[in-house]
Design a protein around this motif. Structure first.
Motif, PDB file in Angstrom:
ATOM      1  N   LEU A 249       0.685  -1.015  -0.009  1.00  0.00           N
ATOM      2  CA  LEU A 249       0.005   0.011   0.021  1.00  0.00           C
ATOM      3  C   LEU A 249       1.015   1.246  -0.090  1.00  0.00           C
ATOM      4  O   LEU A 249       0.645   2.019  -0.435  1.00  0.00           O
ATOM      5  CB  LEU A 249      -0.888   0.040   1.080  1.00  0.00           C
ATOM      6  CG  LEU A 249      -1.927  -1.305   1.303  1.00  0.00           C
ATOM      7  CD1 LEU A 249      -2.764  -0.983   2.530  1.00  0.00           C
ATOM      8  CD2 LEU A 249      -2.790  -1.259   0.125  1.00  0.00           C
ATOM      9  N   GLY A 250       1.894   1.160   0.868  1.00  0.00           N
ATOM     10  CA  GLY A 250       2.712   2.286   1.021  1.00  0.00           C
ATOM     11  C   GLY A 250       3.496   2.691  -0.408  1.00  0.00           C
ATOM     12  O   GLY A 250       3.673   3.763  -0.796  1.00  0.00           O
ATOM     13  N   ALA A 251       3.706   1.490  -1.206  1.00  0.00           N
ATOM     14  CA  ALA A 251       4.414   1.728  -2.612  1.00  0.00           C
ATOM     15  C   ALA A 251       3.484   2.248  -3.577  1.00  0.00           C
ATOM     16  O   ALA A 251       3.678   3.145  -4.320  1.00  0.00           O
ATOM     17  CB  ALA A 251       4.860   0.294  -2.957  1.00  0.00           C
ATOM     18  N   LEU A 252       2.023   1.899  -3.400  1.00  0.00           N
ATOM     19  CA  LEU A 252       1.108   2.363  -4.442  1.00  0.00           C
ATOM     20  C   LEU A 252       0.817   3.935  -3.956  1.00  0.00           C
ATOM     21  O   LEU A 252       0.781   4.627  -5.100  1.00  0.00           O
ATOM     22  CB  LEU A 252      -0.362   1.530  -3.988  1.00  0.00           C
ATOM     23  CG  LEU A 252      -0.232   0.067  -4.559  1.00  0.00           C
ATOM     24  CD1 LEU A 252      -1.313  -0.651  -4.091  1.00  0.00           C
ATOM     25  CD2 LEU A 252      -0.155   0.156  -6.020  1.00  0.00           C
ATOM     26  N   LEU A 253       0.664   4.232  -2.830  1.00  0.00           N
ATOM     27  CA  LEU A 253       0.759   5.624  -2.347  1.00  0.00           C
ATOM     28  C   LEU A 253       1.785   6.472  -2.814  1.00  0.00           C
ATOM     29  O   LEU A 253       1.319   7.656  -3.128  1.00  0.00           O
ATOM     30  CB  LEU A 253       0.344   5.914  -0.839  1.00  0.00           C
ATOM     31  CG  LEU A 253      -0.740   5.137  -0.142  1.00  0.00           C
ATOM     32  CD1 LEU A 253      -0.590   4.796   1.132  1.00  0.00           C
ATOM     33  CD2 LEU A 253      -1.931   5.871  -0.538  1.00  0.00           C
ATOM     34  N   GLU A 254       3.003   6.046  -2.746  1.00  0.00           N
ATOM     35  CA  GLU A 254       4.176   6.708  -3.204  1.00  0.00           C
ATOM     36  C   GLU A 254       4.215   7.178  -4.820  1.00  0.00           C
ATOM     37  O   GLU A 254       4.689   7.892  -5.001  1.00  0.00           O
ATOM     38  CB  GLU A 254       5.324   6.065  -2.934  1.00  0.00           C
ATOM     39  CG  GLU A 254       5.903   6.113  -1.485  1.00  0.00           C
ATOM     40  CD  GLU A 254       6.525   7.417  -1.022  1.00  0.00           C
ATOM     41  OE1 GLU A 254       6.615   8.241  -1.858  1.00  0.00           O
ATOM     42  OE2 GLU A 254       7.003   7.530  -0.072  1.00  0.00           O
TER      43      GLU A 254
ATOM     44  N   ILE B 116       7.560   0.880   7.670  1.00  0.00           N
ATOM     45  CA  ILE B 116       6.274   0.453   7.662  1.00  0.00           C
ATOM     46  C   ILE B 116       5.210   1.162   6.959  1.00  0.00           C
ATOM     47  O   ILE B 116       4.357   0.756   6.304  1.00  0.00           O
ATOM     48  CB  ILE B 116       5.685   0.322   9.145  1.00  0.00           C
ATOM     49  CG1 ILE B 116       6.648  -0.851   9.892  1.00  0.00           C
ATOM     50  CG2 ILE B 116       4.413  -0.410   9.313  1.00  0.00           C
ATOM     51  CD1 ILE B 116       6.480  -0.882  11.514  1.00  0.00           C
ATOM     52  N   PHE B 117       5.273   2.545   6.946  1.00  0.00           N
ATOM     53  CA  PHE B 117       4.627   3.407   6.252  1.00  0.00           C
ATOM     54  C   PHE B 117       5.417   4.381   5.191  1.00  0.00           C
ATOM     55  O   PHE B 117       5.538   5.492   5.722  1.00  0.00           O
ATOM     56  CB  PHE B 117       3.510   4.178   6.994  1.00  0.00           C
ATOM     57  CG  PHE B 117       2.889   3.426   8.081  1.00  0.00           C
ATOM     58  CD1 PHE B 117       1.788   2.463   7.835  1.00  0.00           C
ATOM     59  CD2 PHE B 117       3.088   3.252   9.451  1.00  0.00           C
ATOM     60  CE1 PHE B 117       0.958   2.115   8.598  1.00  0.00           C
ATOM     61  CE2 PHE B 117       2.531   2.423  10.179  1.00  0.00           C
ATOM     62  CZ  PHE B 117       1.403   1.734   9.829  1.00  0.00           C
ATOM     63  N   PRO B 118       6.105   3.733   4.364  1.00  0.00           N
ATOM     64  CA  PRO B 118       6.983   4.657   3.431  1.00  0.00           C
ATOM     65  C   PRO B 118       6.379   5.574   2.556  1.00  0.00           C
ATOM     66  O   PRO B 118       6.493   5.428   1.307  1.00  0.00           O
ATOM     67  CB  PRO B 118       7.730   3.543   2.770  1.00  0.00           C
ATOM     68  CG  PRO B 118       6.736   2.543   2.595  1.00  0.00           C
ATOM     69  CD  PRO B 118       5.864   2.345   3.743  1.00  0.00           C
ATOM     70  N   VAL B 119       5.443   6.506   3.163  1.00  0.00           N
ATOM     71  CA  VAL B 119       4.825   7.381   2.499  1.00  0.00           C
ATOM     72  C   VAL B 119       5.295   8.668   2.731  1.00  0.00           C
ATOM     73  O   VAL B 119       5.129   9.270   3.760  1.00  0.00           O
ATOM     74  CB  VAL B 119       3.295   7.269   2.714  1.00  0.00           C
ATOM     75  CG1 VAL B 119       2.508   8.470   1.887  1.00  0.00           C
ATOM     76  CG2 VAL B 119       2.907   5.953   2.299  1.00  0.00           C
ATOM     77  N   SER B 120       5.835   9.426   1.774  1.00  0.00           N
ATOM     78  CA  SER B 120       6.551  10.985   1.854  1.00  0.00           C
ATOM     79  C   SER B 120       5.477  11.768   2.062  1.00  0.00           C
ATOM     80  O   SER B 120       4.352  11.842   1.467  1.00  0.00           O
ATOM     81  CB  SER B 120       7.554  11.235   0.843  1.00  0.00           C
ATOM     82  OG  SER B 120       6.946  11.216  -0.349  1.00  0.00           O
ATOM     83  N   LYS B 121       5.758  12.989   2.490  1.00  0.00           N
ATOM     84  CA  LYS B 121       4.854  14.225   2.552  1.00  0.00           C
ATOM     85  C   LYS B 121       4.658  14.686   1.185  1.00  0.00           C
ATOM     86  O   LYS B 121       3.346  15.011   0.866  1.00  0.00           O
ATOM     87  CB  LYS B 121       5.448  15.340   3.551  1.00  0.00           C
ATOM     88  CG  LYS B 121       5.622  15.138   4.781  1.00  0.00           C
ATOM     89  CD  LYS B 121       6.231  16.162   5.639  1.00  0.00           C
ATOM     90  CE  LYS B 121       6.151  16.057   7.389  1.00  0.00           C
ATOM     91  NZ  LYS B 121       6.759  17.217   8.053  1.00  0.00           N
ATOM     92  N   GLN B 122       5.393  14.647   0.152  1.00  0.00           N
ATOM     93  CA  GLN B 122       5.241  14.994  -1.147  1.00  0.00           C
ATOM     94  C   GLN B 122       4.038  13.922  -1.761  1.00  0.00           C
ATOM     95  O   GLN B 122       3.400  14.647  -2.506  1.00  0.00           O
ATOM     96  CB  GLN B 122       6.502  15.085  -1.915  1.00  0.00           C
ATOM     97  CG  GLN B 122       7.508  15.963  -1.666  1.00  0.00           C
ATOM     98  CD  GLN B 122       8.350  15.430  -0.355  1.00  0.00           C
ATOM     99  OE1 GLN B 122       8.203  14.534   0.265  1.00  0.00           O
ATOM    100  NE2 GLN B 122       9.533  16.265  -0.186  1.00  0.00           N
ATOM    101  N   ALA B 123       4.104  12.725  -1.403  1.00  0.00           N
ATOM    102  CA  ALA B 123       3.515  11.606  -1.937  1.00  0.00           C
ATOM    103  C   ALA B 123       2.064  11.839  -1.441  1.00  0.00           C
ATOM    104  O   ALA B 123       0.845  11.829  -2.275  1.00  0.00           O
ATOM    105  CB  ALA B 123       3.682  10.299  -1.721  1.00  0.00           C
TER     106      ALA B 123
ATOM    107  N   LEU C  91      -1.444  12.948  -3.384  1.00  0.00           N
ATOM    108  CA  LEU C  91      -2.885  12.037  -3.260  1.00  0.00           C
ATOM    109  C   LEU C  91      -3.769  12.904  -2.849  1.00  0.00           C
ATOM    110  O   LEU C  91      -4.941  12.944  -3.370  1.00  0.00           O
ATOM    111  CB  LEU C  91      -2.452  10.955  -2.291  1.00  0.00           C
ATOM    112  CG  LEU C  91      -3.610   9.961  -1.844  1.00  0.00           C
ATOM    113  CD1 LEU C  91      -3.855   9.261  -2.988  1.00  0.00           C
ATOM    114  CD2 LEU C  91      -3.133   9.197  -0.764  1.00  0.00           C
ATOM    115  N   SER C  92      -3.469  13.869  -2.070  1.00  0.00           N
ATOM    116  CA  SER C  92      -4.566  14.794  -1.542  1.00  0.00           C
ATOM    117  C   SER C  92      -5.103  15.509  -2.698  1.00  0.00           C
ATOM    118  O   SER C  92      -6.519  15.997  -2.638  1.00  0.00           O
ATOM    119  CB  SER C  92      -4.215  15.564  -0.269  1.00  0.00           C
ATOM    120  OG  SER C  92      -5.190  16.669   0.081  1.00  0.00           O
TER     121      SER C  92
END
Length: 210
Positions: free
Chosen positions: A133-138, A169-176, A180-181
């Motif tokens: 999921l983290g990879a998809l969000l990134e 565990i949650f490899p989601v950057s602020k930029q990503a 997304l937002s």
């Protein structure tokens, strides 16, 4: 089975790891991983991506567990598993891309079942599978990712997410997350579900902290 019983009117698709190594799930087709399947930063060299030898296949170069096309479908055959073909070499050069890979899997399901899937999705990742999921969000910053998150996803559920190492565990950057937002559906939500198995593990306090 539990999900199918809880949502009897929905289509439930289970995506398994690409491989299991010493009981570790390896999602190497979605993201860069280390030898235990933990995600690694995407900017690392593609040459450092996991390349594991197939059983009974010696050599330092690693092996591809999938043989040539002419051997596909032959029972018990893995073909010439010690050769990395052009497609595999291209993957290692460009790196795995989570959104296009998921879309290909969904297209494959539709082709095999001859039943169209619903237009929108709810994504759920359990334990290490939540790293996918983290990879998809990134990838919300990519062109393919923007279209995917803007049109197909209603919600994401991290279910008892946890790894053996901190930081990923949650490899989601602020930029990503900002990207997304900007493109996600107005009612889009990210849910975090946890149990004491992960959040109260004294050997891994970083799980709860992250």
């Amino acid at each position: 089975w539990v999900l199918c019983a809880k949502f009897p009117d929905d289509s439930v698709i289970l995506i398994k790891p690409h491989m299991m190594v010493d009981h570790y799930a390896i999602y190497v087709n979605f993201m860069y991983v280390d030898g235990r399947g933990n995600p690694r930063p995407s900017q690392e060299s593609a040459n450092d991506n996991l390349r594991l030898p197939a059983e009974g296949c010696p050599g330092e170069g690693g092996c591809d567990a999938t043989g040539p096309a002419e051997d596909a479908g032959k029972e018990g055959s893995v073909g010439n598993s010690c050769e990395i073909g052009r497609e595999e070499d291209l993957l290692l050069q460009e790196g795995p891309t989570a959104v296009p890979h998921l879309q290909k899997l969904l297209e494959s399901v539709e082709e095999q079942t001859t039943v169209p899937l619903p237009p929108t999705l709810v994504l759920a990742g359990f334990s290490k599978g939540a790293a996918v999921l983290g990879a998809l969000l990134e990838e919300a910053r990519s062109e393919a990712g923007q279209h995917f998150w803007a049109t197909r996803v209603e919600a994401v559920h991290f279910i008892d997410a946890g790894l053996t190492v901190p930081g990923n565990i949650f490899p989601v950057s602020k930029q990503a997350l900002s990207a997304l937002s900007a493109v996600a559906k107005p009612d889009f939500k990210i849910w975090l579900h946890g149990t004491p198995r992960q959040w109260a593990d004294e050997q891994r306090p970083f799980v709860l902290e992250e």
